[in-house]
Design an enzyme around this catalytic site. Structure first.
Site, PDB file in Angstrom:
ATOM      1  N   GLU A  75      -5.011  -3.711  -1.955  1.00 56.39           N
ATOM      2  CA  GLU A  75      -6.448  -3.401  -1.969  1.00 56.39           C
ATOM      3  C   GLU A  75      -6.752  -2.092  -1.230  1.00 56.39           C
ATOM      4  OE1 GLU A  75      -4.723  -5.857  -0.647  1.00 56.39           O
ATOM      5  OE2 GLU A  75      -5.945  -7.138   0.636  1.00 56.39           O
TER       6      GLU A  75
ATOM      7  N   GLU B 101       8.563  -4.351  13.230  1.00 63.18           N
ATOM      8  CA  GLU B 101       8.421  -3.221  12.311  1.00 63.18           C
ATOM      9  C   GLU B 101       7.102  -2.524  12.653  1.00 63.18           C
ATOM     10  OE1 GLU B 101       7.489  -4.087   8.184  1.00 63.18           O
ATOM     11  OE2 GLU B 101       8.655  -2.348   7.542  1.00 63.18           O
TER      12      GLU B 101
ATOM     13  N   CYS C  13       9.435   1.789   3.562  1.00 57.20           N
ATOM     14  CA  CYS C  13      10.301   0.659   3.901  1.00 57.20           C
ATOM     15  C   CYS C  13      11.715   1.130   4.186  1.00 57.20           C
ATOM     16  CB  CYS C  13      10.324  -0.339   2.772  1.00 57.20           C
ATOM     17  SG  CYS C  13      10.984   0.379   1.272  1.00 57.20           S
TER      18      CYS C  13
ATOM     19  N   LYS D 220      -0.966  -6.835  -9.332  1.00 57.16           N
ATOM     20  CA  LYS D 220      -1.962  -6.964  -8.254  1.00 57.16           C
ATOM     21  C   LYS D 220      -1.612  -5.902  -7.212  1.00 57.16           C
ATOM     22  CE  LYS D 220      -2.991  -8.273  -4.566  1.00 57.16           C
ATOM     23  NZ  LYS D 220      -3.505  -7.337  -3.525  1.00 57.16           N
TER      24      LYS D 220
ATOM     25  N   SER E 293       5.185  -7.031   3.422  1.00 58.71           N
ATOM     26  CA  SER E 293       5.722  -7.364   4.745  1.00 58.71           C
ATOM     27  C   SER E 293       6.483  -8.701   4.691  1.00 58.71           C
ATOM     28  CB  SER E 293       4.572  -7.452   5.748  1.00 58.71           C
ATOM     29  OG  SER E 293       3.643  -8.411   5.319  1.00 58.71           O
TER      30      SER E 293
ATOM     31  N   PHE F 110       0.811  -1.222   0.000  1.00 61.01           N
ATOM     32  CA  PHE F 110       0.000   0.000   0.000  1.00 61.01           C
ATOM     33  C   PHE F 110       0.838   1.263   0.000  1.00 61.01           C
ATOM     34  CE2 PHE F 110       0.863  -0.051   4.559  1.00 61.01           C
ATOM     35  CZ  PHE F 110       0.996   1.300   4.833  1.00 61.01           C
TER      36      PHE F 110
HETATM   37  P1  NAD Z   1       1.398  -6.606   3.019  1.00 61.22           P
HETATM   38  O1  NAD Z   1       2.418  -7.674   3.114  1.00 61.22           O
HETATM   39  O2  NAD Z   1       0.261  -6.614   3.960  1.00 61.22           O
HETATM   40  O3  NAD Z   1       0.730  -6.606   1.552  1.00 61.22           O
HETATM   41  C1  NAD Z   1       1.516  -6.619   0.370  1.00 61.22           C
HETATM   42  C2  NAD Z   1       0.724  -7.292  -0.741  1.00 61.22           C
HETATM   43  O4  NAD Z   1       0.462  -8.639  -0.346  1.00 61.22           O
HETATM   44  C3  NAD Z   1      -0.611  -6.644  -1.016  1.00 61.22           C
HETATM   45  O5  NAD Z   1      -0.833  -6.602  -2.404  1.00 61.22           O
HETATM   46  C4  NAD Z   1      -1.610  -7.545  -0.305  1.00 61.22           C
HETATM   47  O6  NAD Z   1      -2.854  -7.590  -0.949  1.00 61.22           O
HETATM   48  C5  NAD Z   1      -0.930  -8.899  -0.361  1.00 61.22           C
HETATM   49  N1  NAD Z   1      -1.263  -9.738   0.799  1.00 61.22           N
HETATM   50  C6  NAD Z   1      -1.554  -9.314   2.054  1.00 61.22           C
HETATM   51  N2  NAD Z   1      -1.797 -10.375   2.860  1.00 61.22           N
HETATM   52  C7  NAD Z   1      -1.649 -11.480   2.089  1.00 61.22           C
HETATM   53  C8  NAD Z   1      -1.770 -12.879   2.353  1.00 61.22           C
HETATM   54  N3  NAD Z   1      -2.077 -13.354   3.553  1.00 61.22           N
HETATM   55  N4  NAD Z   1      -1.543 -13.736   1.341  1.00 61.22           N
HETATM   56  C9  NAD Z   1      -1.215 -13.290   0.119  1.00 61.22           C
HETATM   57  N5  NAD Z   1      -1.113 -11.961  -0.181  1.00 61.22           N
HETATM   58  C10 NAD Z   1      -1.311 -11.062   0.787  1.00 61.22           C
HETATM   59  O7  NAD Z   1       2.183  -5.216   3.073  1.00 61.22           O
HETATM   60  P2  NAD Z   1       1.571  -3.757   3.160  1.00 61.22           P
HETATM   61  O8  NAD Z   1       1.016  -3.534   4.518  1.00 61.22           O
HETATM   62  O9  NAD Z   1       0.718  -3.479   1.985  1.00 61.22           O
HETATM   63  O10 NAD Z   1       2.901  -2.893   2.976  1.00 61.22           O
HETATM   64  C11 NAD Z   1       3.762  -2.548   4.033  1.00 61.22           C
HETATM   65  C12 NAD Z   1       4.909  -3.518   4.134  1.00 61.22           C
HETATM   66  O11 NAD Z   1       5.641  -3.534   2.917  1.00 61.22           O
HETATM   67  C13 NAD Z   1       5.921  -3.135   5.196  1.00 61.22           C
HETATM   68  O12 NAD Z   1       6.347  -4.291   5.849  1.00 61.22           O
HETATM   69  C14 NAD Z   1       7.062  -2.517   4.400  1.00 61.22           C
HETATM   70  O13 NAD Z   1       8.323  -2.567   5.021  1.00 61.22           O
HETATM   71  C15 NAD Z   1       7.033  -3.367   3.189  1.00 61.22           C
HETATM   72  N6  NAD Z   1       7.681  -2.707   2.075  1.00 61.22           N
HETATM   73  C16 NAD Z   1       8.919  -3.165   1.732  1.00 61.22           C
HETATM   74  C17 NAD Z   1       9.593  -2.551   0.698  1.00 61.22           C
HETATM   75  C18 NAD Z   1      10.965  -3.023   0.314  1.00 61.22           C
HETATM   76  O14 NAD Z   1      11.491  -2.528  -0.659  1.00 61.22           O
HETATM   77  N7  NAD Z   1      11.572  -3.963   1.007  1.00 61.22           N
HETATM   78  C19 NAD Z   1       9.011  -1.477   0.007  1.00 61.22           C
HETATM   79  C20 NAD Z   1       7.739  -1.054   0.384  1.00 61.22           C
HETATM   80  C21 NAD Z   1       7.086  -1.689   1.428  1.00 61.22           C
END
Ligand code: NAD
Length: 511
Positions: A186, A396, A291, A183, A236, A159
């Protein structure tokens, strides 16, 4: 183009994007998209079922042969047109991001600009895809190599950067001849749909760029479909690990970027005003939802009291509110995120940290939407005397919470950073070149800043962390991105064989 959320009068119903046009959701499942600054529901997002996911993937698969065979020169012209349109319309995209994510407009514009850098890098694809050739490798035998696209590639984004993170991948994937299923999160889906429309205007053939909206069902479809050849994930750590394990088990190449806990080490000889400014920028920019945000400041030696005072003074002066107004910091993305972050501050206080600046209370420059409790605000929070066993350090938080840890020596600081399971970014603040050189050599982290708090690499370098911040061995964009989205083929050729040496079952040798 889609109108921006500011213009809208009613809650919109969003769609997928496949085969060059919007496609309505059919699963009957929807999630709410909110404006985090007001609490208003602004859109209903369809969540794909397995059949919908399969049909979006099929649209990408159908477009692949034609796009793969489109000349590099024509593909690049479309990339340049996308770049021009994005330059003209960037403010629209920034507004969409602010309205769903909450970050302030200047920050959203910065995100678009960093994504645009990858588009510009990908405009150089003819050069990046050049193979190599060797004449007369053996007598009368020539060898050359080429890199070819993979096919349908999946991109799953978080997000917090709804435009930049997808743009870490898709410009390179598209320029290299792949077709894409994106994808998006959401929580912030509109940027992806907006970019799909922009591709259409740029002349990209139908089906080359597709958007699949949804939750785990949509993700699982991408991870398991035999038609999807690679997965680029950012999110994450637990989900990154799941994505890596599942998609590799289904034979795909995977780069799965995970969460972070970024340390900023401040040595006693550093310019403390510079360090305080940068700690505030890196800790509270985008409300800590980056991040590469600094969440742990490691004060070395006897500077901690002075540094904490300087950071506190600056943090208290920040103006928090609706990102569309001239504020420094916007809200968190959802009510659940606000609850999680305030829960961590409560826990830090209970576990013995000193709450120097408390973001749980404060005034916010925003108008709540009718029938809501208002926006999802948490103000800048500064915790001092944080210990490595406290949950505010081990987890985090992903919010505007900066924790200060105190150590006596440089060695203790490096040991602390290296003991952390994450390894995305880190920075050192010092005027001692020798110490900085030692740090960049010794620290087990993928991206290092020396007097630079958020060391996000340029598009022509690669972005990626170490340890629990990345699963897979390929970072995003740069030449690593080009390699990820292509596979090598080596061709050995002989046109003249004057010897006519006849049948010989021995292993071919060179002569
Ligand atoms: P998230 O892991 O909740 O979601 C990321 C994606 O995975 C979304 O598209 C979501 O729909 C999908 N998703 C969520 N739960 C899922 C599940 N159980 N099974 C399959 N798919 C699922 O992350 P977020 O809250 O959207 O973003 C924040 C996180 O992203 C933080 O941990 C941040 O550090 C990380 N991030 C990392 C980087 C990097 O470069 N390392 C960059 C940006 C964000």
């Amino acid at each position: 183009m889609t109108s921006t959320i500011d213009d809208q009068v009613e809650t919109r119903t969003l769609h997928h994007w496949a085969g060059g046009k919007p496609v309505e959701g059919t699963s009957g499942r929807f999630s709410d998209v909110t404006n985090p600054a007001t609490g208003a529901v602004t859109a209903h997002l369809p969540l794909a079922d397995a059949d919908e996911a399969a049909s979006v993937i099929a649209a990408a698969q159908a477009a692949f042969p034609g796009w793969r065979d489109t000349s590099l020169s024509r593909r690049t012209q479309i990339l340049f047109r996308f770049r021009e349109l994005l330059n003209q319309r960037a403010p629209e995209l920034a507004e969409l991001i602010t309205a769903e994510h909450g970050k302030v407009l200047s920050d959203a514009a910065g995100e678009v600009a960093r994504g645009q850098e990858v588009v510009e890098f990908a405009c150089g694809m003819p050069h990046l895809l050049k193979g190599s050739a060797t004449e007369n490798a053996s007598t009368g035998v020539d060898v050359h190599s080429v890199r070819q696209p993979l096919g349908v590639v999946g991109i799953i984004s978080p997000f917090n950067f709804p435009a930049m993170v997808p743009m870490w991948f898709f410009p390179i994937a598209v320029a290299a001849g792949n077709t894409v299923v994106l994808k998006p999160s959401e929580k912030v889906p509109s940027a992806a749909l907006w970019m799909a429309e922009l591709w259409r205007e740029a002349g990209l053939p139908d089906g080359v760029f597709n958007v699949l909206n949804g939750d785990r069902t949509a993700v699982d479809a991408l991870l398991t479909s035999p038609d999807v050849k690679s997965v680029s994930f950012v999110g994450s750590t637990p989900i990154a690990r799941y994505v890596y394990e599942t998609a590799t088990a289904h034979g795909k190449r995977v780069q799965a970027l995970g969460g972070a806990k970024n340390h900023m080490v401040v040595l006693p000889d550093a310019d403390l005003d510079l360090a305080a400014d940068q700690a505030v920028n890196a800790g509270f920019g985008s409300a800590g939802e980056r991040c590469m945000a600094v969440s742990a400041l490691v004060a070395v030696g006897d500077i901690a009291d002075t540094l904490v005072d300087k950071i506190a003074e600056r943090a208290r002066a920040l103006h928090t509110g609706d990102g569309r107004r001239s504020c420094d910091m916007g809200p968190l993305v959802t009510a659940a995120a606000r609850e999680r972050v305030t829960g961590y501050i409560d826990a830090g206080e209970t576990e013995g940290a000193t709450v120097v600046v408390d973001g749980r209370t404060g005034e916010y420059d925003a108008d709540p939407a009718p029938d809501t409790d208002g926006g999802f605000f948490v103000g800048p929070t500064l915790l001092d005397r944080v210990g490595t066993g406290m949950s505010v350090y081990t987890d985090e938080i992903f919010g505007p919470v900066l924790s200060v840890l105190r150590v006596d020596t440089y060695e203790q600081a490096v040991d602390l950073v290296n003991a952390n399971p994450y390894g995305n970014g880190t920075a050192i603040f010092t005027n001692d070149g020798g110490a900085a050189r030692r740090f960049q050599n010794e620290v087990e982290v993928g991206m290092i800043g020396v007097n630079v708090p958020v060391p996000v690499p340029m598009a022509y370098y690669s972005f990626g962390g170490w340890k629990n911040s990345l699963f897979g061995d390929t970072h995003a964009h740069g030449t690593e991105g080009v390699h990820f989205f292509t596979r090598a083929k080596v061709v050995t050729t002989r046109w003249l064989d004057p010897s006519h040496a006849g049948v010989d079952l021995g292993f071919p040798t060179n002569g």
